[in-house]
Design an enzyme around this catalytic site. Structure first.
Site, PDB file in Angstrom:
ATOM      1  N   ASN A 107      11.407 -21.296  10.856  1.00  0.00           N
ATOM      2  CA  ASN A 107      12.814 -21.649  10.690  1.00  0.00           C
ATOM      3  C   ASN A 107      13.556 -20.812   9.660  1.00  0.00           C
ATOM      4  O   ASN A 107      14.758 -20.975   9.496  1.00  0.00           O
ATOM      5  CB  ASN A 107      12.912 -23.136  10.316  1.00  0.00           C
ATOM      6  N   TYR A 167      22.198  -9.956  12.468  1.00  0.00           N
ATOM      7  CA  TYR A 167      21.707 -11.311  12.718  1.00  0.00           C
ATOM      8  C   TYR A 167      21.381 -11.494  14.199  1.00  0.00           C
ATOM      9  O   TYR A 167      20.306 -11.989  14.561  1.00  0.00           O
ATOM     10  CB  TYR A 167      22.763 -12.330  12.276  1.00  0.00           C
TER      11      TYR A 167
END
Length: 252
Positions: free
Chosen positions: A93, A158
């Site tokens: 995560n 990203y």
């Protein structure tokens, strides 16, 4: 049928959650504990990990543990894994962002984003598999993003790191299906986290939310519930899949 029947239960399972000090990671750790799981909390900030730890449910005697670690520190990661007990689930995560137009991207920007979002996840997953720390019938969940499918100005690093992470997930799924180890990814849209509140003004957030058919951002616990589905026995016939949680954003 027993009134206690719950295919989404994590009772008896041990789950490692990275980036567990805040946001989606913290919410996932808390919700895993509420569904009976024992949780390893992994992250860099010990104080915030302790805050998450204090919120965990221990009502059926689960054992929770804090693992303070920077996953970009390979020697420390190796040592931590060697000392770790076997686990039933892994939630990759960790994630960072650096908004830069393509023309102004520098090597240090690439290293910052890819070292955390991609390379640390590949490294951790590979090490756990190599050391046989993932039990048979275990589940690996990667937190990707709708950015893997939808690009916006300034988000090249990203988006590309998350797209690569999703591709890596599918390779893990293919290579380890024979061991009954599953790998899947979730692709959240914008989630109400501290990172978002620090990045966008209230006016910008309201304007952006209007683009979502459900007219709001997601909440961390809503992503956690999807992760729990992929960790639980309820998804035993699911591997190599990408689950989108975006309030309908990709319908546009």
């Amino acid at each position: 049928m027993s009134i206690c029947y719950n295919p989404f239960s994590l009772e008896g399972k041990t789950i490692l959650v990275t980036g567990a000090s805040s946001g989606i990671g913290a919410a996932t750790a808390v919700e895993c504990s509420r569904l009976g799981g024992s949780v390893f909390l992994m992250g860099r900030n010990k104080e915030r990990l302790e805050e998450t730890h204090a919120r965990l449910d221990c009502s059926i005697g689960q054992l929770h543990q804090i693992l303070q670690l920077d996953l970009t520190d390979e020697p420390a990661t190796i040592k931590s894994i060697e000392e770790m007990d076997s686990i039933d689930g892994l939630v990759n995560n960790v994630g960072v962002n650096r908004v830069k137009p393509v023309t102004y991207i520098k090597k240090e920007d690439m290293e910052y984003v890819f070292n955390t979002n991609l390379f640390s996840c590949i490294n951790l997953t590979s090490m756990l598999l190599k050391k046989k720390k993932l039990k048979k019938n275990s589940s690996i969940v990667f937190t990707s993003s709708v950015s893997a499918f939808y690009n916006a100005p300034g988000r090249a690093l990203y988006a590309s790191s998350k797209a690569a992470l999703t591709s890596f997930m599918r390779s893990v799924a293919v290579e380890h299906a024979s061991k009954q180890i599953r790998a899947n990814a979730i692709h959240p849209g914008m989630i109400e986290t501290q990172m978002i509140r620090e990045t966008l003004s209230e006016e910008e957030r309201m304007k952006d939310m209007a683009e979502y058919p459900l007219k709001r951002y997601g909440r961390p616990e809503e992503v956690a519930w999807a992760i729990i589905y992929l960790l639980s026995d309820a998804s035993q016939w699911m591997t190599g899949a990408s689950l989108t949680l975006d309030g309908g954003f990709m319908l546009k």
